[in-house]
Design a protein around this motif. Structure first.
Motif, PDB file in Angstrom:
ATOM      1  N   ARG A  56       0.796  -1.030   0.018  1.00 48.01           N
ATOM      2  CA  ARG A  56       0.076   0.024  -0.027  1.00 48.01           C
ATOM      3  C   ARG A  56       0.881   1.126  -0.058  1.00 48.01           C
ATOM      4  N   VAL A  57       0.340   2.305  -0.744  1.00 51.29           N
ATOM      5  CA  VAL A  57       1.151   3.547  -0.596  1.00 51.29           C
ATOM      6  C   VAL A  57       0.092   4.395   0.525  1.00 51.29           C
ATOM      7  N   CYS A  58       0.728   5.093   1.378  1.00 51.55           N
ATOM      8  CA  CYS A  58       0.165   5.775   2.576  1.00 51.55           C
ATOM      9  C   CYS A  58       1.048   6.795   3.039  1.00 51.55           C
ATOM     10  N   TYR A  59       0.484   7.759   3.448  1.00 49.55           N
ATOM     11  CA  TYR A  59       0.974   8.994   3.995  1.00 49.55           C
ATOM     12  C   TYR A  59       0.470   9.356   5.427  1.00 49.55           C
ATOM     13  N   TYR A  60       1.133  10.291   5.988  1.00 51.24           N
ATOM     14  CA  TYR A  60       0.267  11.047   7.406  1.00 51.24           C
ATOM     15  C   TYR A  60      -0.212  12.355   7.091  1.00 51.24           C
ATOM     16  N   ASN A  61      -1.187  12.678   7.364  1.00 47.58           N
ATOM     17  CA  ASN A  61      -1.863  13.959   6.852  1.00 47.58           C
ATOM     18  C   ASN A  61      -1.508  14.978   8.022  1.00 47.58           C
ATOM     19  N   ASN A  62      -1.948  16.127   8.015  1.00 48.92           N
ATOM     20  CA  ASN A  62      -1.391  17.354   8.771  1.00 48.92           C
ATOM     21  C   ASN A  62      -1.839  17.101  10.216  1.00 48.92           C
ATOM     22  N   THR A  63      -2.874  16.299  10.619  1.00 49.70           N
ATOM     23  CA  THR A  63      -3.169  16.069  11.963  1.00 49.70           C
ATOM     24  C   THR A  63      -2.614  14.628  12.555  1.00 49.70           C
ATOM     25  N   GLY A  64      -1.840  14.074  11.614  1.00 49.63           N
ATOM     26  CA  GLY A  64      -0.981  12.792  11.961  1.00 49.63           C
ATOM     27  C   GLY A  64      -1.712  11.547  11.929  1.00 49.63           C
ATOM     28  N   ASP A  65      -3.071  11.879  10.906  1.00 52.01           N
ATOM     29  CA  ASP A  65      -3.865  10.494  10.568  1.00 52.01           C
ATOM     30  C   ASP A  65      -3.164   9.877   9.325  1.00 52.01           C
ATOM     31  N   GLU A  66      -2.930   8.749   9.596  1.00 47.41           N
ATOM     32  CA  GLU A  66      -2.419   7.775   8.442  1.00 47.41           C
ATOM     33  C   GLU A  66      -3.547   7.538   7.333  1.00 47.41           C
ATOM     34  N   ILE A  67      -3.301   8.042   6.143  1.00 49.02           N
ATOM     35  CA  ILE A  67      -4.264   7.843   5.090  1.00 49.02           C
ATOM     36  C   ILE A  67      -3.666   6.761   3.894  1.00 49.02           C
ATOM     37  N   THR A  68      -4.338   6.101   3.387  1.00 52.04           N
ATOM     38  CA  THR A  68      -4.123   4.961   2.586  1.00 52.04           C
ATOM     39  C   THR A  68      -4.463   5.375   1.269  1.00 52.04           C
ATOM     40  N   LYS A  69      -3.339   5.648   0.324  1.00 55.53           N
ATOM     41  CA  LYS A  69      -3.894   6.329  -1.010  1.00 55.53           C
ATOM     42  C   LYS A  69      -4.192   5.154  -2.153  1.00 55.53           C
ATOM     43  N   TYR A  70      -3.649   4.142  -2.185  1.00 58.76           N
ATOM     44  CA  TYR A  70      -4.160   2.860  -3.002  1.00 58.76           C
ATOM     45  C   TYR A  70      -3.204   1.728  -2.714  1.00 58.76           C
ATOM     46  N   PHE A  71      -3.509   0.619  -3.034  1.00 63.67           N
ATOM     47  CA  PHE A  71      -2.779  -0.674  -3.037  1.00 63.67           C
ATOM     48  C   PHE A  71      -2.359  -0.848  -4.297  1.00 63.67           C
ATOM     49  N   ILE A  72      -1.123  -1.975  -4.307  1.00 68.59           N
ATOM     50  CA  ILE A  72      -0.536  -2.410  -5.545  1.00 68.59           C
ATOM     51  C   ILE A  72      -0.522  -3.782  -5.327  1.00 68.59           C
ATOM     52  N   ASP A  73      -1.368  -4.580  -6.164  1.00 73.12           N
ATOM     53  CA  ASP A  73      -0.972  -6.028  -5.999  1.00 73.12           C
ATOM     54  C   ASP A  73      -0.249  -6.938  -6.958  1.00 73.12           C
ATOM     55  N   GLU A  74      -0.443  -8.120  -7.139  1.00 74.06           N
ATOM     56  CA  GLU A  74       0.515  -8.962  -7.875  1.00 74.06           C
ATOM     57  C   GLU A  74       0.496  -8.326  -9.329  1.00 74.06           C
TER      58      GLU A  74
END
Length: 189
Positions: A56-74
């Motif tokens: 998965r591709v993720c980041y932390y927003n400005n309030t510290g919440d972890e946000i999943t942008k998208y998934f990459i599979d086989e």
């Protein structure tokens, strides 16, 4: 390597010698669940092809919440393209959410492949263009639809991955709480 070559050959041609050169530059790695392929704040220095597992591709927003942008599979390439191409710090994490088996290439080896194999850069451009189109197609419906529709779309997009992705990541991807996702899943069954 067969999966990688099958994937590449849907976008362009390679002869035996070129395949041997790619094989010579490739390294097989195993990422354990929760391990990072690349991290925010660091320059992405490798490109990979997943032949088993999901990232998965993720980041932390400005309030510290972890946000999943998208998934990459086989049978997909994985790379933080902007960081990899421009040698700048990444703003996202690429994390294994299952144990993964991958074929990876260092930045140096990937560059050598692009400079040595005639037409490989055009093939890679087609692969990247398709990946970007798929990413937009996957995200666009999620912006304007209600949560149930977004979940149904998620099931369409990731039919082989849905039972392997933790619900917290699915909820984050859909932009809803995990309890809302549980209610939606009960209603959809």
């Amino acid at each position: 390597m067969k999966e990688l070559f099958d994937f590449i050959l849907t976008f362009g041609n390679l002869n035996r010698q070129q395949m041997d050169f790619i094989t010579e530059k490739a390294t097989e790695i195993h990422l354990s669940k929760d391990e990072y392929f690349s991290e925010a704040g660091k320059v992405a220095n490798r490109i990979g092809f997943i032949f088993e597992g999901i990232l998965r591709v993720c980041y932390y927003n400005n309030t510290g919440d972890e946000i999943t942008k998208y998934f990459i599979d086989e049978h997909n390439l994985v790379v933080d393209l902007e960081s990899f191409d421009h040698e700048i710090s990444s703003s996202a994490y690429v994390q294994a959410i299952t144990d993964c088996k991958m074929i990876v290439f260092s930045k140096k080896d990937w560059t050598e492949l692009l400079q040595t194999i005639v037409g490989f850069d055009a093939t890679v451009h087609k692969i990247i263009s398709r990946a970007l189109m798929k990413k937009v197609e996957r995200r666009s419906p999620l912006v304007s639809e209600d949560a149930t529709t977004r979940y149904l779309k998620f099931l369409e997009i990731y039919p082989n991955a849905v039972n392997r992705i933790p619900l917290s990541y699915v909820a984050s991807y859909l932009g809803i709480t995990q309890s809302s996702l549980s209610r939606i899943r009960k209603g959809v069954r």
